[in-house]
Design an enzyme around this catalytic site. Structure first.
Site, mmCIF file in Angstrom:
data_model
loop_
_atom_site.group_PDB
_atom_site.id
_atom_site.type_symbol
_atom_site.label_atom_id
_atom_site.label_comp_id
_atom_site.label_asym_id
_atom_site.label_seq_id
_atom_site.Cartn_x
_atom_site.Cartn_y
_atom_site.Cartn_z
ATOM 1 N N ASP A 1 12.405 35.775 -17.753
ATOM 2 C CA ASP A 1 12.507 35.786 -19.210
ATOM 3 C C ASP A 1 12.040 37.090 -19.845
ATOM 4 O OD1 ASP A 1 9.901 35.292 -18.471
ATOM 5 O OD2 ASP A 1 9.615 33.539 -19.761
ATOM 6 N N LEU B 1 0.727 36.135 -13.312
ATOM 7 C CA LEU B 1 0.736 34.851 -12.624
ATOM 8 C C LEU B 1 2.193 34.458 -12.496
ATOM 9 C CD1 LEU B 1 -0.731 32.333 -11.484
ATOM 10 C CD2 LEU B 1 -0.733 31.402 -13.808
ATOM 11 N N GLY C 1 -0.806 17.029 -23.559
ATOM 12 C CA GLY C 1 -0.371 16.297 -24.744
ATOM 13 C C GLY C 1 -0.880 16.886 -26.036
ATOM 14 N N CYS D 1 0.096 35.138 -17.935
ATOM 15 C CA CYS D 1 -0.364 36.470 -17.582
ATOM 16 C C CYS D 1 -1.471 36.919 -18.516
ATOM 17 C CB CYS D 1 0.799 37.467 -17.668
ATOM 18 S SG CYS D 1 2.238 36.983 -16.690
ATOM 19 N N GLU E 1 5.850 32.062 -21.811
ATOM 20 C CA GLU E 1 7.102 31.542 -21.266
ATOM 21 C C GLU E 1 8.101 31.372 -22.405
ATOM 22 O OE1 GLU E 1 7.700 31.182 -18.162
ATOM 23 O OE2 GLU E 1 5.713 31.120 -17.242
ATOM 24 N N ASN F 1 2.971 37.950 -22.137
ATOM 25 C CA ASN F 1 2.193 36.803 -21.666
ATOM 26 C C ASN F 1 2.815 35.550 -22.258
ATOM 27 O OD1 ASN F 1 0.175 34.918 -20.987
ATOM 28 N ND2 ASN F 1 -1.065 35.458 -22.775
#
Length: 632
Positions: free
Chosen positions: A100, A51, A364, A2, A77, A75
């Site tokens: 969350d 988003l 990665g 977000c 996760e 913003n």
């Protein structure tokens, strides 16, 4: 993923215009095309662009706690939110959503700022606590998600996920900080302790700041750091098993999404390791994406295709060529601040490709910093051995004289290009490593600047902040200190900024499992021999992944995501190189010696020197100034 923005009055809690907050969040629409929201209260305004990744139908923001005490814009996760939710429910918390964001609100209500240590993930958030009359700004441990702040003339503090959110505020001054120009030329980006504009700051990784009404903003507080001062014991087999456990946990936790998910795949060790572990835990083919180049020696697509075949992925590839230089203005717009890592262009292209197939992509990034995978780290470890044998009083004069006399032979085979090593050995470890990481050394910057601009710097030297970071590191060896500085300085300023802006520009969420903080903390305690053996960095990681990947993937020379900009600036983009000395914005600033810039461009075009990185820096600076509407 977000975009967040907002305003908080640290003086008198004046009313906040919701339209002003909306304009700030609208500037971040690319970060969150799925929804928007604004909330204002006495002296505070919070804005959000969403988003949707988890709990797609629910979890609108700004979100309020069930008791109305707190409101948040977030913003990122939180990968362990389900475990935290169960713990909070056991203590009596009740939830209205499945995402969350509400878990952070409940965790704040239960633990206050101590909740930060319980959050596993990437995040930047602003949480207003009405009972305490305070706004808490917080950023994740390693700085995966950004947060800009600015103190404004009306006594308020504005914040936003990107500088463009602040630029939408009419009170923001657009005056360049000359120290940021020196920082930018030294590193190729503006590091997190500074901004291109005076009065604008960035909340540092692993920090929080508590703003209160009727009190001036206090300094941020560090809530997390990585410690290299301890060493783990155990056999290689035991350490390898523990590493694999951490990696599986990190990858698995980042595969949770309610939208299509895939991975970037370059064919190198790090992205191939992530894809291998994704394939291990997924019933369906992993969606993978890679980007190639029109210069054969820099093109890694064949390696990516080999790994894709090995794990049966749904693979997609595309190429970048000189025509993509037309996107330079778009790149400048993405970053707002000047940003000269030329791999931003292919990173953006691979994000575009990924967004055609998925909404979340794993990368990665982080393994080189954590496990000593950069060539410069390997060289630094060897140089530190020499420093331990030769006293500084001997090294300085001897290697300094040799380094000054040695030609800068960019065209020569690598073993003959010893100038940088000699100059590094003449200095202590921190000074030497700062030189290795930097792009344009201080003595060359001094030749570039016009006298009037040099006077504005007043003796400032960009390397000093990096050197201080190394010397203050909780560490036992020179390699420890180098890795610490890379994690604290280079990683958030360059690598994570690049991935955040290029992915968010196309509304793609990028996740970095190899930056799981438990994995980073484990790697920081590895014995040196588990990190580097001979000329091989990331030794334990490569040893561990031999059960998944062939040796020609694990042990081929590190290539990196390199753009063939040097070749382009001698060929199809030579005109752009020549135009630097007379470029409209740069010329009007009066910061640089135009004749010196012209000599640098001609030497590169003629093949007498490789000045591509400097030329690219100046090109991107010119376009960024144009984007910001600044001429001096």
């Amino acid at each position: 993923m977000c975009g967040i923005a907002g305003i908080f009055h640290c003086g008198t809690p004046k009313p906040v215009d919701p339209e002003r907050v909306a304009r700030m969040t609208d500037a971040l629409a690319h970060r969150g095309p799925d929804g928007s929201g604004v909330w204002t209260g006495p002296g505070v305004g919070l804005g959000h662009r969403r988003l949707s990744i988890i709990d797609i139908a629910g979890s609108p923001q700004p979100m309020h706690s069930a008791d109305g005490r707190a409101a948040i814009v977030f913003n990122g996760e939180i990968y362990n939110f389900r475990e935290l939710r169960r713990e909070l429910e056991a203590g009596g918390a009740q939830f209205r959503t499945d995402g969350d964001t509400e878990v952070i609100l409940a965790a704040w209500s239960r633990w206050g700022v101590e909740c930060l240590a319980r959050l596993h993930g990437m995040f930047a958030f602003a949480l207003y606590d009405a009972r305490r009359r305070e706004l808490v700004l917080a950023r994740d441990r390693l700085g995966v998600k950004p947060l800009f702040t600015a103190q404004l003339s009306d006594g308020s503090v504005a914040f936003a996920s990107e500088l463009k959110g602040l630029l939408a505020h009419p009170l923001l001054r657009r005056e360049v900080d000359p120290l940021a120009i020196d920082d930018y030329l030294a590193w190729g980006y503006v590091p997190d302790h500074r901004s291109i504009l005076k009065g604008v700051g960035k909340l540092a990784a692993g920090h929080y700041q508590v703003l209160r009404h009727e009190a001036p903003p206090p300094p941020p507080v560090q809530w997390w750091d990585v410690d290299f001062s301890h060493r783990r014991s155990g056999s290689t087999a035991d350490l390898s098993a523990e590493l694999l456990h951490h990696m599986r946990e990190a990858v698995g936790s980042r595969m949770v999404a309610d939208v299509p998910l895939g991975a970037f795949l370059s064919g190198g060790v790090d992205s191939s390791s992530v894809v291998a572990l994704m394939a291990e835990s997924s019933r369906d083919p992993v969606s993978t994406c890679s980007i190639g180049f029109d210069v054969a020696e820099l093109d890694e697509t064949r390696h990516a295709e080999k790994v894709a075949r090995l794990f049966g992925t749904d693979h997609h590839a595309r190429s970048v060529d000189p025509d993509d230089f037309a996107a330079a203005d778009r790149i400048a717009s993405m970053f707002d601040e000047p940003f000269a890592d030329a791999s931003a262009l292919p990173t953006w292209r691979v994000c575009q490709l990924a967004r055609e197939h998925v909404t979340v992509a794993l990368s990665g990034d982080g393994a080189d910093e954590a496990f000593a995978g950069y060539r410069r780290q390997v060289f630094h470890a060897r140089e530190e051995q020499a420093r331990a044998v030769l006293p500084g009083a001997l090294r300085g004069p001897m290697f300094g004289a040799l380094g000054a006399a040695w030609p800068k032979a960019d065209w020569a085979p690598r073993p003959l290009r010893a100038k940088a090593t000699l100059l590094s050995l003449a200095r202590d470890g921190a000074e030497g490593y700062a030189r290795a990481v930097g792009v344009v050394p201080a003595e060359m910057r001094a030749r570039l600047y016009a006298d009037s601009f040099a006077g504005r710097l007043d003796g400032y030297r960009a390397e000093d902040a990096f050197v201080r970071t190394m010397r203050a590191a909780p560490a036992r060896s020179g390699l420890d200190r180098a890795q610490y500085a890379d994690l604290k300085f280079w990683l958030p300023g360059d690598i994570l900024t690049k991935v955040d802006r290029t992915s968010m520009d196309v509304s793609l969420e990028a996740r970095e499992p190899l930056l799981d903080h438990r994995l980073i903390e484990f790697a920081a305690q590895l014995p040196l021999r588990q990190r580097i053996r001979g000329r091989q960095g990331k030794w334990l990681l490569k040893h561990t992944m031999r059960r998944y990947l062939p040796d020609d993937v694990l042990f081929r020379p590190k290539q990196g995501f390199v753009t063939p900009i040097a070749q382009w600036l001698r060929g199809p983009l030579a005109g752009e190189a020549r135009a630097i000395a007379t470029g409209a914005r740069l010329a009007r600033t009066g910061w640089f010696d135009a004749a010196q810039l012209s000599r640098i461009a001609e030497a590169h075009i003629a093949g007498r020197a490789d000045n591509s990185r400097l030329l690219w820096q100046l090109l991107m600076l010119d376009r960024s100034l144009d984007r910001l509407g600044i001429s001096g």
